[in-house]
Write an enzyme that holds these catalytic residues in place. Structure first.
Site, PDB file in Angstrom:
ATOM      1  N   THR A 198       0.874  -1.184   0.000  1.00  0.00           N
ATOM      2  CA  THR A 198       0.000   0.000   0.000  1.00  0.00           C
ATOM      3  C   THR A 198       0.913   1.237   0.000  1.00  0.00           C
ATOM      4  O   THR A 198       1.371   1.650  -1.054  1.00  0.00           O
ATOM      5  CB  THR A 198      -0.975  -0.007   1.193  1.00  0.00           C
ATOM      6  OG1 THR A 198      -0.255  -0.222   2.392  1.00  0.00           O
ATOM      7  CG2 THR A 198      -2.027  -1.079   1.017  1.00  0.00           C
ATOM      8  N   LYS A 227       4.105  -6.857   3.973  1.00  0.00           N
ATOM      9  CA  LYS A 227       3.866  -5.453   3.696  1.00  0.00           C
ATOM     10  C   LYS A 227       3.702  -4.691   5.011  1.00  0.00           C
ATOM     11  O   LYS A 227       3.457  -5.276   6.045  1.00  0.00           O
ATOM     12  CB  LYS A 227       2.633  -5.250   2.832  1.00  0.00           C
ATOM     13  CG  LYS A 227       1.340  -5.525   3.577  1.00  0.00           C
ATOM     14  CD  LYS A 227       0.141  -4.971   2.857  1.00  0.00           C
ATOM     15  CE  LYS A 227       0.116  -3.482   2.862  1.00  0.00           C
ATOM     16  NZ  LYS A 227      -0.266  -2.896   4.185  1.00  0.00           N
ATOM     17  N   THR A 238      -2.019  -1.995   7.886  1.00  0.00           N
ATOM     18  CA  THR A 238      -2.218  -3.431   7.908  1.00  0.00           C
ATOM     19  C   THR A 238      -0.889  -4.124   7.708  1.00  0.00           C
ATOM     20  O   THR A 238      -0.104  -3.731   6.865  1.00  0.00           O
ATOM     21  CB  THR A 238      -3.178  -3.878   6.800  1.00  0.00           C
ATOM     22  OG1 THR A 238      -4.468  -3.398   7.104  1.00  0.00           O
ATOM     23  CG2 THR A 238      -3.246  -5.388   6.711  1.00  0.00           C
ATOM     24  N   GLU A 326       6.956   4.790   8.353  1.00  0.00           N
ATOM     25  CA  GLU A 326       6.811   6.110   7.729  1.00  0.00           C
ATOM     26  C   GLU A 326       7.632   7.146   8.469  1.00  0.00           C
ATOM     27  O   GLU A 326       7.514   7.312   9.671  1.00  0.00           O
ATOM     28  CB  GLU A 326       5.342   6.521   7.686  1.00  0.00           C
ATOM     29  CG  GLU A 326       4.583   5.645   6.730  1.00  0.00           C
ATOM     30  CD  GLU A 326       3.613   6.407   5.830  1.00  0.00           C
ATOM     31  OE1 GLU A 326       3.157   7.473   6.201  1.00  0.00           O
ATOM     32  OE2 GLU A 326       3.342   5.890   4.740  1.00  0.00           O
ATOM     33  N   ASN A 466       1.052  11.241   8.688  1.00  0.00           N
ATOM     34  CA  ASN A 466      -0.141  10.779   9.384  1.00  0.00           C
ATOM     35  C   ASN A 466      -1.095  11.901   9.775  1.00  0.00           C
ATOM     36  O   ASN A 466      -2.241  11.652  10.114  1.00  0.00           O
ATOM     37  CB  ASN A 466       0.260   9.936  10.597  1.00  0.00           C
ATOM     38  CG  ASN A 466       0.748   8.584  10.150  1.00  0.00           C
ATOM     39  OD1 ASN A 466      -0.032   7.794   9.647  1.00  0.00           O
ATOM     40  ND2 ASN A 466       2.042   8.340  10.272  1.00  0.00           N
ATOM     41  N   THR A 471      -4.985  20.130   2.920  1.00  0.00           N
ATOM     42  CA  THR A 471      -4.671  21.317   2.117  1.00  0.00           C
ATOM     43  C   THR A 471      -3.816  20.911   0.931  1.00  0.00           C
ATOM     44  O   THR A 471      -3.025  19.990   1.020  1.00  0.00           O
ATOM     45  CB  THR A 471      -3.922  22.352   2.951  1.00  0.00           C
ATOM     46  OG1 THR A 471      -2.836  21.697   3.598  1.00  0.00           O
ATOM     47  CG2 THR A 471      -4.836  22.967   3.957  1.00  0.00           C
TER      48      THR A 471
END
Lengths: 471, 471
Positions: A198, A227, A238, A326, A466, A471
């Protein structure tokens, strides 16, 4: 804002990949499949894949914006497999989790032929319709295999946005293509690993060979893909994983082996501590390489060897998820050792790995042992006598083999060599050692248990991703 | 970086205060005591303080860099008080925690006269020497009160950097000054509240009057001060609080009242979920306003009334800590209602309040109910039958009295009015309602239990502050 040079390079590349064509808020494999330069080293250029398995990655367009890249993964065995899976403990269980769990129960972990996975939509919180969709996905695969009249033999997984129904007719229409393009090449495995991604910035695929004591001349293969996990997805993260081996393992043995391995790998990593509705790790063993079956609870030498192989393999595979957290700039191992109790040691390691104070200090490259000690002290559920303040030590272990940097020894703060700490904290990889000194039983020999966790830091990039700006 | 205008204003002011003279990595009350414009509204300009109590804030210079501002707080009663305290559950308990706990035990919560608090050094992980320092601090206060020959009657608290000894001779030398400047004016209370601050951007002081059913014509006073908690400190956060009342309350009743109130206030807030070595909330009741003593376990009308007053007061006081969370741009109330079990409801509220995914989504003003639902589902320790997916609903409740925005109803996603969601999420204050529909017992009347938590969001500013740049 003073972002250290190394992390800036890493996160800029990662952001670039995700930002292309405004994909930040979207929920499928990145439209631009370019892999960040810093992650190229994690992509294998070849592999040793298990006999009798073939795989494919197919474009469906589960998300309408995905017009090109594979988002349907099919993994199939020529012959029936033993299978086992570990599922999310979240009370909101996605439809594919419910369906796959039931198939494994009905078949008692035997006779499984395939795993089918889509990315782009998690098929979670979708009611009865979602259950039908998941059932139909698996049934279509079985139909392609000419197994329509039998009990379902295909496990189903989904990952992506929740609260939306699958575009099931599009998926069903492409399953015959997925089936007809099944292949055992390295490229097919890589394409399949990509199809389950993803927001991952790179596909996560590993393979290995091994032997078993009972027939040392025979080579077995083990391959796996996974993943990204917790907090790496703009809506809900996930963690999915599929492992395939051509070793012969009975269903009960496979279940026990997977639980042991996942406890020490996929359940010992933390990106952010959140657990999704869809998390699933499955393993298939078709026995195509021959030899005597590994059984359980008869813990033979083969069983013990297999346990070591699988645990090591799943650890390396799960670590790739942490590498892709991330905004992560650090890969941190925390080792809680000399504990009188394994479960307590793991709780402590988990608490350190999840502490936002620890994670931000590591991002800031601060040798802040107080935050680590604090997390040790407030860990919930630790047995009495495990944490004894004046037996507790904390140190940083550099990965270049140089001596560890002691921060706290038996509850007493060390005069920290800040210059050396700065050098150690410059590195992407770091190991934190918490030594419990055997707890209250320390005097009776410090042997004890050890638990390890792997985690990443919290960065500005993490908040940006996150925070999911509109915007 | 697109930081919303309102939060930019808030965080810029906060940062400004902390950044002055390079104080980012330092551990005492800010050198520049200027209070951010956005926080001015939380500073009372007057108060109603309990009879018989006097207080002072004195400059010691616990940190050498603090050459001017008060960092020693003294709170004293003319007459002996009933007292109770709730301490950190962290296994690494700072010296003042150990000392104060022992004093309360020895005196069985009676005959307490004072509380002395220093900021700038937490006196934690300091061994036997630290225990002596904490004991000597209290003894010096007792000496000033002419109570040297008796059991210690002064509670001790410290907050600041850990692993360092107190500059105890400097502190002892200033305690007579602290004693001689004791006063009952509003300014003295405010100065005392400032003296306990570390990285707080504003002093946290509240007071109120109340009556009891047994003597409705008599006015009682309750005052309290607190300082910032979890993840607001560059090294280790500490939550301290002191409450004083002139109501007459026996020691066992006071202990029960405080536990009840703290469970629903200071233990129902989350900035980051970390718990420090020094956390302490204490209450003193001197009975100076007269009337019949409130006793326990005889739950009289007075007890019930006092419980309501104290719980409401501590909730308002503890909410000031959330308002001052580092980098916070949002003040969020999460209400878990219609639960068959209070403890489970509180665990769920706590898990939502601590989820980095939820906290970053709120910072990003994203109506991301999936993350909230996910946190409900993975909460550990919830009793069976409490969370039933198809009875679970999630909504946002605006604070302007307009109807709530339904996100999930009985496990089915709503079509969210994104425009309205955006308007609601523009506000600094937000309430999230998770309705468990009574769990499995939902059919038998949805009454049930309710738990509330207050928390703030995770922002870039938070990462910057806690990343603690060395550059």
């Amino acid at each position: 804002m003073a972002i250290p040079a190394q992390s800036a390079a890493t996160t800029t590349m990662a952001t670039f990949t995700r930002m292309v064509k405004g994909q930040v808020r979207h929920y499928s494999a990145p439209l631009d499949m370019a892999i960040p330069a810093s992650k190229q080293k994690y992509i294998p250029s070849s592999g040793s894949y298990p006999k009798g398995f073939s795989v494919s990655g197919t474009h469906v367009g589960v998300k309408a914006s995905n017009t090109k890249f594979p988002d349907l993964a099919l993994i199939s065995s020529e012959t029936p497999c033993s299978a086992a899976a570990v599922f999310t403990t979240n009370k909101f269980q996605a439809a594919p989790v419910q369906v796959s769990r039931k198939i494994l129960q009905t078949r008692q972990g035997q006779g499984i032929r395939s795993v089918v996975i889509n990315s782009g939509c998690a098929n979670a919180v979708t009611g009865k319709g979602g259950l039908e969709d998941a059932t139909n996905m698996g049934a279509k695969v079985d139909e392609c295999h000419g197994l329509s009249g039998e009990e379902p033999s295909t496990l189903v997984m989904s990952t992506g946005v929740i609260g939306q129904r699958l575009p099931i007719s599009k998926i069903l229409a492409k399953i015959p293509t997925a089936h007809s393009t099944l292949s055992s090449t390295h490229d097919a495995w890589l394409s399949t690993a990509r199809a389950i991604c993803t927001t991952d910035t790179f596909p996560k695929l590993l393979s290995t060979t091994f032997t078993l004591p009972s027939s040392p001349g025979r080579t077995y293969n083990l391959a796996g893909m996974t993943k990204g996990a917790g907090m790496i997805h703009p809506n809900m993260a996930t963690l999915l994983g599929v492992l395939c081996t051509d070793a012969p393992i009975t269903a009960p043995a496979l279940s026990a082996l997977l639980k042991h391995a996942v406890s020490r790998s996929f359940n010992a990593i933390s990106v952010d501590g959140d657990t999704s509705t869809n998390d699933t790790i499955a393993i298939l063993a078709n026995g195509a390489a021959g030899g005597a079956p590994i059984t359980h609870p008869n813990r033979s030498d083969d069983y013990t060897a297999m346990q070591a192989v699988l645990t090591d393999f799943t650890q390396r595979l799960s670590q790739l998820v942490v590498r892709d957290g991330e905004g992560a700039t650090k890969f941190v191992t925390v080792r809680v050792q000399n504990s009188p109790c394994y479960d307590s040691a793991k709780l402590i390691a988990s608490t350190i790995a999840r502490s936002p104070l620890v994670k931000t200090a590591l991002y800031g490259r601060d040798a802040n042992w107080g935050r680590i000690l604090c997390a040790v002290g407030y860990t919930q559920g630790v047995k009495d006598g495990v944490v004894v303040p004046d037996r507790t030590s904390v140190s940083f272990r550099p990965l270049d083999g140089s001596p560890e940097l002691k921060l706290l020894v038996n509850g007493e703060p060390e005069q920290v060599d800040e210059a050396r700490a700065a050098v150690i904290l410059q590195e992407e990889d770091l190991e934190i050692v918490v030594d419990l000194g055997g707890g209250e039983q320390g005097d009776k020999g410090r042997g004890g248990e050890e638990a390890v966790y792997w985690f990443c830091d919290f960065s500005h990039e993490y908040v940006t991703i996150n925070g999911d700006y509109r915007t």
